[in-house]
Write an enzyme that holds these catalytic residues in place. Structure first.
Site, PDB file in Angstrom:
ATOM      1  N   THR A   1       9.985  -2.804 -25.319  1.00  0.00           N
ATOM      2  CA  THR A   1      10.979  -3.844 -25.126  1.00  0.00           C
ATOM      3  C   THR A   1      12.063  -3.827 -26.236  1.00  0.00           C
ATOM      4  O   THR A   1      12.901  -4.613 -26.178  1.00  0.00           O
ATOM      5  CB  THR A   1      10.145  -5.191 -25.436  1.00  0.00           C
ATOM      6  OG1 THR A   1       9.569  -5.224 -26.543  1.00  0.00           O
ATOM      7  CG2 THR A   1       8.998  -5.489 -24.466  1.00  0.00           C
TER       8      THR A   1
ATOM      9  N   LYS B   1       3.371  -2.759 -39.355  1.00  0.00           N
ATOM     10  CA  LYS B   1       3.732  -3.583 -38.554  1.00  0.00           C
ATOM     11  C   LYS B   1       2.402  -4.597 -37.930  1.00  0.00           C
ATOM     12  O   LYS B   1       1.387  -3.996 -38.011  1.00  0.00           O
ATOM     13  CB  LYS B   1       4.196  -2.898 -37.279  1.00  0.00           C
ATOM     14  CG  LYS B   1       4.442  -3.657 -36.192  1.00  0.00           C
ATOM     15  CD  LYS B   1       5.202  -2.811 -34.744  1.00  0.00           C
ATOM     16  CE  LYS B   1       4.064  -2.096 -34.062  1.00  0.00           C
ATOM     17  NZ  LYS B   1       4.643  -1.144 -33.001  1.00  0.00           N
TER      18      LYS B   1
ATOM     19  N   ARG C   1      -1.645   2.695 -24.997  1.00  0.00           N
ATOM     20  CA  ARG C   1      -1.857   1.606 -25.808  1.00  0.00           C
ATOM     21  C   ARG C   1      -3.043   0.939 -26.004  1.00  0.00           C
ATOM     22  O   ARG C   1      -3.614   0.461 -26.915  1.00  0.00           O
ATOM     23  CB  ARG C   1      -0.747   0.689 -26.135  1.00  0.00           C
ATOM     24  CG  ARG C   1       0.664   1.433 -26.390  1.00  0.00           C
ATOM     25  CD  ARG C   1       1.898   0.803 -26.616  1.00  0.00           C
ATOM     26  NE  ARG C   1       2.475   0.301 -25.329  1.00  0.00           N
ATOM     27  CZ  ARG C   1       3.328  -0.563 -25.010  1.00  0.00           C
ATOM     28  NH1 ARG C   1       4.145  -0.950 -26.004  1.00  0.00           N
ATOM     29  NH2 ARG C   1       3.838  -0.870 -23.787  1.00  0.00           N
TER      30      ARG C   1
ATOM     31  N   GLU D   1       0.684  -1.353  -0.029  1.00  0.00           N
ATOM     32  CA  GLU D   1      -0.068   0.072  -0.075  1.00  0.00           C
ATOM     33  C   GLU D   1       0.719   1.276  -0.188  1.00  0.00           C
ATOM     34  O   GLU D   1       2.086   1.273   0.526  1.00  0.00           O
ATOM     35  CB  GLU D   1      -1.020  -0.093   1.405  1.00  0.00           C
ATOM     36  CG  GLU D   1      -2.214  -1.205   0.948  1.00  0.00           C
ATOM     37  CD  GLU D   1      -2.928  -1.063   2.179  1.00  0.00           C
ATOM     38  OE1 GLU D   1      -2.714  -0.455   3.249  1.00  0.00           O
ATOM     39  OE2 GLU D   1      -4.058  -1.898   2.135  1.00  0.00           O
TER      40      GLU D   1
ATOM     41  N   ASP E   1       5.403   1.910 -37.907  1.00  0.00           N
ATOM     42  CA  ASP E   1       3.908   1.769 -38.128  1.00  0.00           C
ATOM     43  C   ASP E   1       2.871   2.934 -38.339  1.00  0.00           C
ATOM     44  O   ASP E   1       3.325   3.855 -38.517  1.00  0.00           O
ATOM     45  CB  ASP E   1       3.410   1.008 -36.702  1.00  0.00           C
ATOM     46  CG  ASP E   1       3.620   1.676 -35.537  1.00  0.00           C
ATOM     47  OD1 ASP E   1       3.210   3.079 -35.660  1.00  0.00           O
ATOM     48  OD2 ASP E   1       3.826   0.943 -34.364  1.00  0.00           O
TER      49      ASP E   1
ATOM     50  N   ARG F   1       1.247  -6.309 -34.728  1.00  0.00           N
ATOM     51  CA  ARG F   1       1.561  -6.970 -33.470  1.00  0.00           C
ATOM     52  C   ARG F   1       1.129  -8.415 -33.015  1.00  0.00           C
ATOM     53  O   ARG F   1      -0.316  -8.691 -33.291  1.00  0.00           O
ATOM     54  CB  ARG F   1       1.150  -5.998 -32.411  1.00  0.00           C
ATOM     55  CG  ARG F   1       1.489  -6.337 -30.831  1.00  0.00           C
ATOM     56  CD  ARG F   1       1.190  -5.204 -30.124  1.00  0.00           C
ATOM     57  NE  ARG F   1       2.538  -3.923 -30.206  1.00  0.00           N
ATOM     58  CZ  ARG F   1       3.577  -4.048 -29.478  1.00  0.00           C
ATOM     59  NH1 ARG F   1       3.946  -5.172 -28.968  1.00  0.00           N
ATOM     60  NH2 ARG F   1       4.352  -3.177 -29.897  1.00  0.00           N
TER      61      ARG F   1
ATOM     62  N   GLY G   1      11.415  -4.327 -29.478  1.00  0.00           N
ATOM     63  CA  GLY G   1      10.905  -5.373 -30.535  1.00  0.00           C
ATOM     64  C   GLY G   1      10.596  -4.445 -31.812  1.00  0.00           C
ATOM     65  O   GLY G   1      11.100  -5.053 -32.808  1.00  0.00           O
ATOM     66  N   THR G   2       9.655  -3.397 -31.546  1.00  0.00           N
ATOM     67  CA  THR G   2       9.285  -2.966 -32.713  1.00  0.00           C
ATOM     68  C   THR G   2      10.661  -2.399 -33.455  1.00  0.00           C
ATOM     69  O   THR G   2      10.722  -2.410 -34.725  1.00  0.00           O
ATOM     70  CB  THR G   2       8.698  -1.584 -32.309  1.00  0.00           C
ATOM     71  OG1 THR G   2       7.532  -2.223 -31.605  1.00  0.00           O
ATOM     72  CG2 THR G   2       8.327  -0.556 -33.462  1.00  0.00           C
TER      73      THR G   2
HETATM   74  C1  R5P Z   1       3.365   0.840 -30.540  1.00  0.00           C
HETATM   75  O1  R5P Z   1       2.183   1.367 -31.174  1.00  0.00           O
HETATM   76  C2  R5P Z   1       4.116   1.890 -30.287  1.00  0.00           C
HETATM   77  O2  R5P Z   1       4.246   3.260 -30.667  1.00  0.00           O
HETATM   78  C3  R5P Z   1       5.416   1.454 -29.985  1.00  0.00           C
HETATM   79  O3  R5P Z   1       6.282   1.278 -31.439  1.00  0.00           O
HETATM   80  C4  R5P Z   1       5.624   0.233 -29.383  1.00  0.00           C
HETATM   81  O4  R5P Z   1       4.711   0.258 -28.157  1.00  0.00           O
HETATM   82  C5  R5P Z   1       6.873  -0.192 -28.685  1.00  0.00           C
HETATM   83  O5  R5P Z   1       7.075  -1.128 -27.933  1.00  0.00           O
HETATM   84  P1  R5P Z   1       8.042  -2.173 -28.258  1.00  0.00           P
HETATM   85  O6  R5P Z   1       9.453  -1.520 -27.873  1.00  0.00           O
HETATM   86  O7  R5P Z   1       7.836  -3.346 -27.131  1.00  0.00           O
HETATM   87  O8  R5P Z   1       7.964  -2.637 -29.388  1.00  0.00           O
END
Ligand code: R5P
Length: 311
Positions: A224, A193, A97, A40, A170, A195, A226-227
């Site tokens: 992360t 992109k 998001r 808490e 994207d 997801r 990843g994108t």
């Molecule tokens: C997605 O729509 C956001 O604009 C970013 O591209 C995304 O959230 C980045 O996340 P990550 O680094 O995990 O791919």
């Protein structure tokens, strides 16, 4: 500028709050935040706020739920102590998001967060590069989303290689990347992109020409990584040069992101300090502070002046 205001810093990014207060020539408001062993949170405001304009600076960065509840607790405390106006300054807006339902029987978390903020008495929200502008529609109070494009484009401008393409990773980032392209005089390339999950993405299409070009990938956040990694692979496959630079407003840079971006051979990563930096000793990482931008916005609120050139 009105003098009757106080800025409180939550625990998510006290350095940024201190920078904003310094720019405005004021001290941060006195408060304490304690976490009990059961998880808490206890927030105490240690100075009067009756009749004052209060700004609570707290990005809802990871741990998102803790930082969000802390922000709500600050707002509740200030409302109960009769603050006149409560502005939540949320440089990074967590849950952004989740702005629509991808499937049935799913929540829309950004809408839920908007509802919570308003329930506790927040009557103005200031954020930066909000993931999707329609999130503003979840609020019936004013929401100001400031833009970092001028600041970051300016910071990059002397260091960019020639023959550059600006890349939107994207569809959601086309507008932002177009703005960078306009400022930097570079053509736009758009990736499509898909997801697969919170950690997996796949680039399915590339629109534009990157052959023999250096690339600047523009995104609102790196979570992360990843994108960015998928985007780098798609750009290289399409014949881009090896110089790939990344600019993103919110450097969440979760565990593992640094390794991924390093392995992908990204030359430079430029982010702001909307989220407290977790990797200060990373040579490729450049951090540009948004403290002057937030301070400029606060100055204008306090003088009832327009914000349009900051948004
Ligand atoms: C997605 O729509 C956001 O604009 C970013 O591209 C995304 O959230 C980045 O996340 P990550 O680094 O995990 O791919």
């Amino acid at each position: 500028m009105k003098g009757n205001f106080t800025i409180f810093a939550g625990t998510a990014n006290p350095q940024l709050a201190a920078g904003v207060a310094r720019s405005l020539g004021v001290q941060l408001g006195a408060c304490t935040v304690e976490r009990f062993p059961d998880g808490e949170i206890s927030v105490r405001i240690k100075e009067p706020v009756r009749g004052r304009e209060v700004f609570i600076l707290q990005p809802t960065s990871p741990p998102v739920n803790d930082h969000l509840v802390e922000l709500l607790a600050f707002a509740d405390a200030c409302r109960r102590a009769s603050a006149a106006q409560l502005t939540a300054v949320v440089p990074y807006f967590g849950y952004a998001r989740s702005d629509k339902r991808e499937n049935r029987r799913e929540p829309i978390m950004a809408s839920l967060v908007a509802g919570l903020m308003q329930t506790v008495g927040v009557n103005h929200v200031v954020t930066i590069d909000l993931h999707a502008s329609q999130i503003e529609g979840f609020f019936h109070i004013p929401v100001d989303s400031l833009t970092t494009a001028p600041l970051l484009a300016q910071a990059l401008t002397q260091r960019l290689p020639d023959k550059l393409a600006v890349v939107s990773p994207d569809a959601g980032r086309v507008r932002m990347a177009t703005e960078y392209g306009r400022r930097l005089g570079a053509p736009l390339v758009v990736l499509h992109k898909r997801r697969e999950s919170g950690t997996e993405t796949e680039v399915t299409h590339l629109v534009g020409d990157v052959r023999d070009r250096a690339c600047l990938i523009v995104d609102d956040m790196i979570s992360t990584g990843g994108t960015i990694v998928e985007s780098v692979e798609a750009l290289r496959t399409a014949g881009a040069r090896k110089e790939i630079i990344v600019v993103a407003t919110h450097g969440l840079l979760l565990t593992g992101a640094r390794d991924k971006l390093t392995r992908a051979g990204v030359s430079e990563i430029c982010v702001t300090d909307t989220v407290a930096v977790s990797e200060p000793d990373w040579p490729q990482l450049r951090i540009v502070s948004v403290a002057p931008l937030l301070a400029a916005a606060l100055r204008r609120f306090l003088a009832d002046r327009s914000l349009s050139d900051l948004c």
